[in-house]
Design an enzyme around this catalytic site. Structure first.
Site, short mmCIF file in Angstrom:
data_model
loop_
_atom_site.label_atom_id
_atom_site.label_comp_id
_atom_site.label_asym_id
_atom_site.label_seq_id
_atom_site.Cartn_x
_atom_site.Cartn_y
_atom_site.Cartn_z
N PHE A 178 2.39 -17.51 -9.17
CA PHE A 178 1.59 -18.05 -10.25
C PHE A 178 1.31 -17.01 -11.33
O PHE A 178 1.08 -17.37 -12.49
CB PHE A 178 0.30 -18.66 -9.70
CG PHE A 178 0.56 -19.87 -8.84
CD1 PHE A 178 1.50 -20.81 -9.20
CD2 PHE A 178 -0.13 -20.04 -7.65
CE1 PHE A 178 1.76 -21.92 -8.41
CE2 PHE A 178 0.12 -21.15 -6.84
CZ PHE A 178 1.07 -22.09 -7.23
N ASP A 179 1.33 -15.73 -11.00
CA ASP A 179 1.31 -14.72 -12.04
C ASP A 179 2.54 -14.85 -12.93
O ASP A 179 2.46 -14.79 -14.15
CB ASP A 179 1.28 -13.32 -11.42
CG ASP A 179 -0.13 -12.79 -11.20
OD1 ASP A 179 -1.02 -13.11 -12.01
OD2 ASP A 179 -0.34 -12.07 -10.22
N VAL A 180 3.71 -15.00 -12.30
CA VAL A 180 4.94 -15.16 -13.06
C VAL A 180 4.89 -16.43 -13.89
O VAL A 180 5.25 -16.45 -15.08
CB VAL A 180 6.16 -15.16 -12.12
CG1 VAL A 180 7.44 -15.49 -12.88
CG2 VAL A 180 6.29 -13.80 -11.43
#
Length: 392
Positions: A177-179
């Protein structure tokens, strides 16, 4: 467009001349700015005196530097600034006043302490596209939460979908989810730049990991909000499609996919069981999914006689989707074998570092790989000198 502080030789990219002040750290923001830098944007990475946290996230390392940091910080220049120091703060504000884009991921409200929030920057730079990435948004309740990907994987429901049905929930193997938030931020920035091109006005782009996560859960989130059900862990199985998972072979496993009736008929021919395609129990995807407990063992029996490589060769010959379950190095090697050239060298001489190629290609403008990931404050002197010089 802002004037470049230093022109390095490279073919012109689609974002040449764009100046990005990158006040972000760790993953989502740095990933976004690396993608933009690959296409020619001048990214100035503003770090605190101790540097980006990921500089110390190791092992593994290459030449003493964290490969985590190296993987998301090419094509940038670094300046170290202590925003609590009046001189450094003045430098940061000058940079913000010249930037086309400013991106940050402090806790909501953190940049306002330094007059570097959207309103503060817009006062001297009305055309700025200002991007903020947070973990859970800017409501009082969301702003109080720290924004780490693992938290979001748990809170969003992703972990409830990952792992063995009878076992514990697992995180994904990357900070997915960072990506995803980094990509959403990139989309938002480019959209706001197009709006600025049409109107001359900048704006504030906001992304948070939880919203990115719920959007990225796609069919599973839709099942919850539109279907009123609670999705659950199914291991490698798909809730709406069968076969769509790895199945065992004589020496390992191969991913088997039949996305439609034609693919299923071809699969049955390749496996030597054409009669299964004529079986009423397996006539449609709905039938195959409902009767997976009957179809699965029949496919496993057919696959048992040969190796994964042998089946993969037959699948490829017939255009069937599927493939082995590779390690990451094997995945890179496969990309190389089919001509994708996934690895590029960034930097020169002793600074040259292998890096994963930007995944986007254009017909007329391409990514360039100009700078190795910078050392802390490596470009501080040249950036300060440029900021002291009169504007064009």
């Amino acid at each position: 467009m802002a004037t470049e502080i230093h022109a390095s030789p490279h073919e012109a990219g689609p974002l040449d001349g764009l100046l990005i002040a990158d006040f972000s750290r760790i993953l989502a923001g740095p990933y976004a700015t690396m993608l933009l830098a690959d296409f020619g944007a001048d990214v100035i990475k503003v770090e605190g005196p101790l540097g980006d946290d990921t500089r110390t996230w190791s092992p593994p390392v290459r030449d003493g530097v964290s490969t985590y940091y190296l993987g998301i910080n090419r094509n940038k220049r670094s300046i170290a600034l202590n925003l609590k120091d009046p001189g450094d703060l003045a430098t940061a504000r000058e940079l913000a006043s010249r930037a086309d884009v400013l991106i940050e991921n402090m806790r909501p409200g953190g940049m306002a302490r330094f007059g570097l929030d959207f309103d503060g920057v817009r006062a001297t730079n009305p055309g700025v596209v200002y991007a903020s990435i947070s973990g859970f948004g800017t409501t009082p309740e969301g702003a109080a939460l720290a924004g780490y990907d693992l938290m979001v994987q748990g809170i969003s429901g992703l972990m409830s979908l990952t792992g063995d049905p009878e076992g514990e929930a697992f995180r994904a193997g990357i900070s997915v989810f960072d990506v995803m938030a980094g990509m959403h931020a990139t989309i938002g920035i480019l959209s706001a730049l197009n709006h600025r091109h049409a109107t001359g006005a900048g704006q504030h782009v906001e992304v948070n990991l939880l919203s990115s996560a719920l959007s990225g859960l796609v069919n599973q989130a839709s099942a919850a909000v539109a279907g009123g059900i609670t999705p659950f862990r199914m291991g490698n199985a798909h809730p709406s499609l069968f076969p769509y998972e790895p199945l065992p072979t004589a020496d390992g496993a191969i991913i088997v996919i039949a996305g439609n009736n034609g693919q299923f008929a071809t699969l049955c021919d390749v496996l030597g069981v054409p009669e299964l395609a004529e079986d009423a129990r397996f006539a449609s995807n709905e039938d195959r999914t409902a009767n997976r407990d009957q179809l699965g063992p029949l496919l496993v029996d057919a696959l048992a006689g040969d190796t994964t490589d042998e089946w993969f060769a037959r699948f490829r010959a017939k255009g069937l989707p599927g493939g082995p379950v590779n390690t990451v190095p094997e995945g890179v090697a496969f990309a190389e074998a089919i001509g994708l050239e996934p690895v590029v060298e960034v930097g020169d001489g002793d600074r040259a570092i292998p890096s994963v190629r930007n995944p986007i290609s254009f017909s007329d403008t391409q990514a360039s790989y100009r700078y190795a990931p910078p050392g802390l404050d490596e470009h501080g002197d040249e950036i300060r000198a440029w900021l002291r010089a009169p504007r064009d």
